[in-house]
Design a protein around this motif. Structure first.
Motif, PDB file in Angstrom:
ATOM      1  N   LEU A 105       2.020   4.067   1.897  1.00 21.33           N
ATOM      2  CA  LEU A 105       1.075   3.969   0.782  1.00 21.33           C
ATOM      3  C   LEU A 105      -0.358   3.862   1.284  1.00 21.33           C
ATOM      4  CD1 LEU A 105       2.854   1.588  -1.774  1.00 21.33           C
ATOM      5  CD2 LEU A 105       2.198   3.963  -2.153  1.00 21.33           C
ATOM      6  N   MET A 106      -0.533   3.095   2.376  1.00 21.52           N
ATOM      7  CA  MET A 106      -1.878   2.932   2.921  1.00 21.52           C
ATOM      8  C   MET A 106      -2.398   4.268   3.462  1.00 21.52           C
ATOM      9  SD  MET A 106      -1.613  -0.831   4.719  1.00 21.52           S
ATOM     10  CE  MET A 106      -3.046  -0.570   5.715  1.00 21.52           C
ATOM     11  N   SER A 126      11.612  -4.286   7.203  1.00 24.49           N
ATOM     12  CA  SER A 126      11.147  -3.106   7.944  1.00 24.49           C
ATOM     13  C   SER A 126      10.930  -1.934   6.992  1.00 24.49           C
ATOM     14  CB  SER A 126      12.170  -2.742   9.020  1.00 24.49           C
ATOM     15  OG  SER A 126      11.786  -1.589   9.690  1.00 24.49           O
ATOM     16  N   ASN A 127      11.863  -1.740   6.061  1.00 21.83           N
ATOM     17  CA  ASN A 127      11.713  -0.664   5.072  1.00 21.83           C
ATOM     18  C   ASN A 127      10.495  -0.917   4.184  1.00 21.83           C
ATOM     19  OD1 ASN A 127      13.999   0.578   6.043  1.00 21.83           O
ATOM     20  ND2 ASN A 127      15.357  -0.229   4.455  1.00 21.83           N
ATOM     21  N   GLN A 128      10.303  -2.175   3.774  1.00 21.42           N
ATOM     22  CA  GLN A 128       9.150  -2.520   2.940  1.00 21.42           C
ATOM     23  C   GLN A 128       7.835  -2.251   3.684  1.00 21.42           C
ATOM     24  OE1 GLN A 128       8.846  -3.656  -0.219  1.00 21.42           O
ATOM     25  NE2 GLN A 128      11.056  -3.520  -0.574  1.00 21.42           N
ATOM     26  N   THR A 129       7.829  -2.640   4.965  1.00 23.07           N
ATOM     27  CA  THR A 129       6.632  -2.418   5.780  1.00 23.07           C
ATOM     28  C   THR A 129       6.350  -0.925   5.914  1.00 23.07           C
ATOM     29  OG1 THR A 129       7.158  -4.423   7.006  1.00 23.07           O
ATOM     30  CG2 THR A 129       5.564  -2.951   8.006  1.00 23.07           C
ATOM     31  N   ALA A 130       7.400  -0.132   6.152  1.00 24.87           N
ATOM     32  CA  ALA A 130       7.213   1.320   6.283  1.00 24.87           C
ATOM     33  C   ALA A 130       6.683   1.903   4.983  1.00 24.87           C
ATOM     34  CB  ALA A 130       8.537   1.985   6.664  1.00 24.87           C
ATOM     35  N   ASP A 131       7.204   1.447   3.856  1.00 20.63           N
ATOM     36  CA  ASP A 131       6.727   1.944   2.559  1.00 20.63           C
ATOM     37  C   ASP A 131       5.263   1.572   2.336  1.00 20.63           C
ATOM     38  OD1 ASP A 131       9.213   3.022   2.043  1.00 20.63           O
ATOM     39  OD2 ASP A 131       9.878   1.363   0.742  1.00 20.63           O
TER      40      ASP A 131
END
Length: 168
Positions: free
Chosen positions: A161-162, A152-157
């Motif tokens: 970025l996007m 979830s943290n990776q997805t939010a990061d």
């Protein structure tokens, strides 16, 4: 090639063969063997020259070869030549002559007692596995929650970025 000269002293310890007068007991005998003799040929030559051929095939005696110091050694073509002052010792003994053969039997156990013991052991093992499974499921759930939080943290990061890249 030279012949090997092997000196043997026969010790006739077999009670069954003591009356066989064709076998010399205690004397030192030289056996001359070609250097390239196989182990099988060597054995035959030794037994022939020591007058032991007629008892070799019987399964009632055992041949024990000892070096001059008394250690058991195999009768093979690897034997080195020796002299008459330090002969190999060839003992002819009866099977189980120096030990008592015992019958090995398992003690009789009551069959129901044995089965009850095995069932109890299996029950203990199943209970242990059940407790471990409970712990594993809890550990697995915790591990799964950690992995979900990490993803979830990776997805939010990645989303951040996007968004930042679109603005540029």
């Amino acid at each position: 090639m030279r012949n090997k000269e092997l000196w043997f002293q026969v010790r006739l310890l077999s009670h069954k063969l003591r009356e066989d007068h064709s076998i010399s007991d205690g004397g030192v005998v030289c056996v001359s063997i070609p250097a390239q003799t196989s182990t099988l040929q060597l054995k035959y030559q030794v037994y022939r020259q020591l007058n032991l051929v007629h008892i070799v095939d019987e399964e009632k005696v055992v041949f024990k070869l000892r070096d001059p110091s008394g250690a058991l050694i195999p009768l093979s073509n690897q034997l080195e030549s020796n002299d008459s002052s330090r002969p190999f010792i060839l003992e002819v003994v009866d099977i189980h002559q120096h030990i008592e053969a015992t019958d090995w039997q398992t003690p009789d156990i009551d069959r129901t007692e044995n089965l009850t013991s095995q069932i109890g052991s299996l029950n203990d093992r199943v209970e242990d596995l059940e407790h471990r499974m409970d712990d594993l499921s809890e550990d697995y759930a915790d591990k799964l929650a950690e992995e979900l939080q990490f993803l979830s943290n990776q997805t939010a990061d990645l989303r951040k970025l996007m968004v930042d890249n679109k603005d540029e």
